[in-house]
Design an enzyme around this catalytic site. Structure first.
Site, PDB file in Angstrom:
ATOM      1  N   HIS A 225       1.443  -1.077  -0.055  1.00  0.00           N
ATOM      2  CA  HIS A 225      -0.303   0.142   0.148  1.00  0.00           C
ATOM      3  C   HIS A 225       0.752   1.098   0.130  1.00  0.00           C
ATOM      4  CE1 HIS A 225      -3.650   2.796   0.746  1.00  0.00           C
ATOM      5  NE2 HIS A 225      -3.752   1.924   1.591  1.00  0.00           N
ATOM      6  N   HIS A 264      -2.093  -2.382 -10.110  1.00  0.00           N
ATOM      7  CA  HIS A 264      -3.314  -1.549  -8.625  1.00  0.00           C
ATOM      8  C   HIS A 264      -4.131  -2.445  -9.304  1.00  0.00           C
ATOM      9  CE1 HIS A 264      -5.784   1.557  -7.410  1.00  0.00           C
ATOM     10  NE2 HIS A 264      -4.798   1.573  -6.922  1.00  0.00           N
ATOM     11  N   ASP A 315       2.942   5.788  -6.853  1.00  0.00           N
ATOM     12  CA  ASP A 315       3.754   5.596  -5.631  1.00  0.00           C
ATOM     13  C   ASP A 315       4.632   5.310  -6.426  1.00  0.00           C
ATOM     14  OD1 ASP A 315       2.544   5.082  -2.796  1.00  0.00           O
ATOM     15  OD2 ASP A 315       1.836   3.013  -4.029  1.00  0.00           O
TER      16      ASP A 315
END
Ligand SMILES: CC(C)(COP(=O)(O)OP(=O)(O)OC[C@H]1O[C@@H](n2cnc3c(N)ncnc32)[C@H](O)[C@@H]1OP(=O)(O)O)[C@@H](O)C(=O)NCCC(=O)NCCS
Length: 379
Positions: A225, A264, A315
């Site tokens: 995450h 994802h 990210d």
């Protein structure tokens, strides 16, 4: 056993609608993210973190007068109680900043002026106060672990600029402040991601707001995450130079290692947040004269897309962006929390406004009818 329990959903609750929200939504096939119906691209180009918090917490974009008042309200709550600083001083300097953040946010729940009031008005005050304080906590963690004096917030600066100021002790230039502001807008909410769902589950038990956010921070820390941004930078540093990209990734794929910052659970195309973070990473790389990390990231992105068909997520480019902005790698995930606290608190309030305890069932796959054997009769 209830009917639902005999039809356990696939691993990780993929494609399960676990509740309703009016805060944000994702179209994973088209790569669309909206906050309160407003496309993230428009927000990234024109909005600020404060405006985004207003939108999430209060439901609409503010008028100019409302925004001015809200900015002052938020800025006025940035300071931390002295006891929170003492707790930070007591932690080992080697503590991961996410562990320190989780600890101090939990303590802020006990130190909050509304600590023993969980009524609607108090909850709303706590949600806003914590949103304002999160940046101060993260900056102060960095100051204290380095043995530097904490920097008091500058109430004249916007949230993003003040965060960088408290972190470094220097007022950032407009470009750096804007880059951080956009990053905060982009990370603010993302429907039922793991940490937000945890915040909602905790809130649904009628636990306090700080408890819900403490649980969310604990969840954000994991590398699958929020912790992925820290892991991305470590991967880039392991690769080192552009000529090593192909060999490194070939080995990683052969060993079935995941490449952090790619893939994802919902997006099956470009994550719309990555579009802006890629642009900012390039811009800040050029501005600071350190384009190496952007160039390396681009090469990794090309290879992973070509070989695996995987798109980068939020990210991936946030790592090279934060790095060239001088932010230490283990502070990347706390920076995520500085923004996501806006969404977590908005979700906790939304959950409590129409609450039902979140309590699913499980499909039991263990043995049945096993007799109890007294301890002396066991083999
Ligand atoms: C985010 C993530 C957990 C989503 O996972 P998911 O939708 O459940 O997909 P899975 O983990 O089941 O992966 C599906 C397939 O794609 C592959 N895959 C997914 N992400 C991958 C990655 N980052 N690197 C390499 N392969 C990946 C898996 O190995 C799997 O392959 P298989 O079917 O041959 O076993 C996953 O993409 C991941 O672990 N990414 C890296 C961590 C990261 O960046 N997290 C931040 C998310 S914003």
């Amino acid at each position: 056993m209830a009917e639902a329990a005999t039809k356990a959903v696939g691993g990780g609750l993929r494609n399960v609608v676990a509740g309703q929200t009016a805060l944000s939504t994702i179209d994973g096939a088209k790569g669309i993210l909206t906050y309160r119906g407003i496309d993230i691209h428009g927000l990234a180009e024109q909005s600020t973190f404060e405006e985004t918090v207003f939108l999430l917490h209060r439901g609409t974009l503010p008028t100019r007068a409302q925004l001015d008042a809200f900015r002052k309200e938020l800025a006025g709550q940035r300071r931390l109680p002295d006891a929170a600083l003492s707790i930070l001083h007591a932690l080992p300097k080697t503590a991961h900043p996410m562990a320190a953040l989780r600890t101090v946010v939990s303590a802020l729940g006990a130190l909050d002026p509304d600590a023993n009031d969980d009524g609607e008005a108090a909850r709303t005050r706590k949600a806003l106060r914590l949103t304002a304080q999160m940046a101060t906590v993260v900056a102060t963690i960095e100051r204290i672990r380095n043995g530097w004096a904490p920097v008091s917030p500058d109430l004249q600066l916007g949230h993003a600029a003040n965060f960088l100021y408290m972190l470094t002790g220097q007022r950032p230039d407009d470009e750096a402040a804007r880059a951080m502001d956009v990053a905060l807008v982009l990370h603010a909410d993302h429907e039922f991601n793991a940490s937000t769902f945890v915040a909602r589950v905790t809130a649904s038990t009628l636990a306090d707001v700080h408890g819900a956010i403490t649980a969310a921070i604990a969840t954000l820390k994991g590398p699958l995450h929020g912790g992925a941004n820290e892991a991305v930078m470590e991967t880039l540093q392991q690769i080192g130079t552009s000529d090593k990209v192909d060999g490194f990734l070939k080995d990683a794929f052969a060993q079935k290692r995941k490449i952090m910052g790619f893939g994802h659970a919902v997006y099956k195309t470009e994550d719309p947040r990555a579009t802006h973070l890629r642009r900012l990473s390039q811009k800040m790389g050029e501005k600071t004269g350190d384009a190496r990390w952007y160039d390396l990231s681009q090469k990794v992105e090309e290879y992973v897309k070509l070989e695996k068909g995987l798109y980068c997520n939020v990210d991936f480019y946030s790592a090279s962006l934060y790095h060239v902005m001088g932010i230490p790698t283990d502070l990347f995930t706390p920076v995520f929390a500085v923004s996501r606290v806006a969404g977590w608190t908005a979700h906790a309030l939304e959950q409590l406004a129409n609450n039902k305890l979140i309590r699913p069932e499980s499909e039991y796959i263990g043995q049945t009818g096993v007799p109890y054997v007294p301890i002396d009769a066991r083999g």
